[in-house]
Scaffold this motif. Sequence first.
Motif, PDB file in Angstrom:
ATOM      1  N   ARG A  42       0.840  -1.212   0.000  1.00 34.20           N
ATOM      2  CA  ARG A  42       0.000   0.000   0.000  1.00 34.20           C
ATOM      3  C   ARG A  42       0.863   1.246   0.000  1.00 34.20           C
ATOM      4  NH1 ARG A  42      -3.448  -0.767   5.276  1.00 34.20           N
ATOM      5  NH2 ARG A  42      -1.314  -1.093   6.042  1.00 34.20           N
ATOM      6  N   GLU A  68       5.700   2.432   4.365  1.00 34.45           N
ATOM      7  CA  GLU A  68       5.241   2.760   5.708  1.00 34.45           C
ATOM      8  C   GLU A  68       6.404   2.638   6.687  1.00 34.45           C
ATOM      9  OE1 GLU A  68       1.501   1.122   7.121  1.00 34.45           O
ATOM     10  OE2 GLU A  68       1.125   0.305   5.119  1.00 34.45           O
ATOM     11  N   ARG A 104      -1.572  11.889   4.288  1.00 36.27           N
ATOM     12  CA  ARG A 104      -2.936  11.578   3.861  1.00 36.27           C
ATOM     13  C   ARG A 104      -3.842  12.793   3.982  1.00 36.27           C
ATOM     14  NH1 ARG A 104      -3.365   5.883   4.085  1.00 36.27           N
ATOM     15  NH2 ARG A 104      -1.328   5.147   3.341  1.00 36.27           N
ATOM     16  N   GLU A 112      -6.124   4.090  10.324  1.00 37.26           N
ATOM     17  CA  GLU A 112      -5.090   3.200   9.816  1.00 37.26           C
ATOM     18  C   GLU A 112      -3.933   3.075  10.804  1.00 37.26           C
ATOM     19  OE1 GLU A 112      -2.327   2.670   5.802  1.00 37.26           O
ATOM     20  OE2 GLU A 112      -4.060   4.025   5.797  1.00 37.26           O
ATOM     21  N   ARG A 122      -3.673  -0.691  11.784  1.00 42.78           N
ATOM     22  CA  ARG A 122      -2.993  -1.268  10.624  1.00 42.78           C
ATOM     23  C   ARG A 122      -2.508  -2.683  10.937  1.00 42.78           C
ATOM     24  NH1 ARG A 122       3.005   1.356   9.921  1.00 42.78           N
ATOM     25  NH2 ARG A 122       3.744   1.054  12.057  1.00 42.78           N
TER      26      ARG A 122
END
Length: 245
Positions: A70, A73, A88, A97, A101
């Motif tokens: 995704r 991170e 974001r 998230e 997550r």
Amino acid sequence: MYGDLASIGAGNALLIIAQLFCAGLIVLTLDELLQKGYGLGSGISLFIATNICENIVWKAFSPTTINTGRGTEFEGAIIALFHLLITRNDKVRAIKEALYRQNLPNVTNLAATVFTALVSNLYFVSQLLYNRAPTNILVRILGKWQDSEGGQSIPVGGIADVAKQLRDNQMVMKGHRDSALIHVLNRYIPTAAAFGGMCIGALTVIADFMGAIGTGTGILLSVTIIYQFYEAFMKETMEEGAFGF
């Protein structure tokens, strides 16, 4: 544990064995040094607590980046929270998230870790709250503290009271002779000990279910070890002060 011998090679296998052997000797030597008076407590316990604390701090603040499919991170839960909030546009989704997550440490895991550590360190939390708000009924239920002649605070009521400290400080129970005190306390101590054991077990299981970093058992063990080192340090400090060192 390190892989098949054919894949890692005989040379690497020998290096791993030598490294583990030398590391074991160093750990045992340091443990012996601490127990012989060159430090406080047990070296093995100190290494266990240090390893667990290091794991918690790393999972919270690790700057390592990982590509999970995704996007890139951060591994650390706290750094990931700020990274998601900055990058974001949907801030609510970013917070969700960061909280939940998968496959990486999240803020919920970290919160469960902190909560477990605070609950398991009941003495410290109770004493801190009582010093701040001694008249609060909830704080008094958690524990009531009193300064002893030696300058230390001891629990005299609430959840934090224990029979051993009553006897060690030569305290008596109204309406009972000192010789009968143990018989009176024996009516309550086994039940309290059993209930305490169940609470600790439940706390460990809940911490594991919530994904606490370092596992529930590891956190409880680490907190206990750190508190023992703190008590040993305070005892050494008081003894040195008493002898004028």
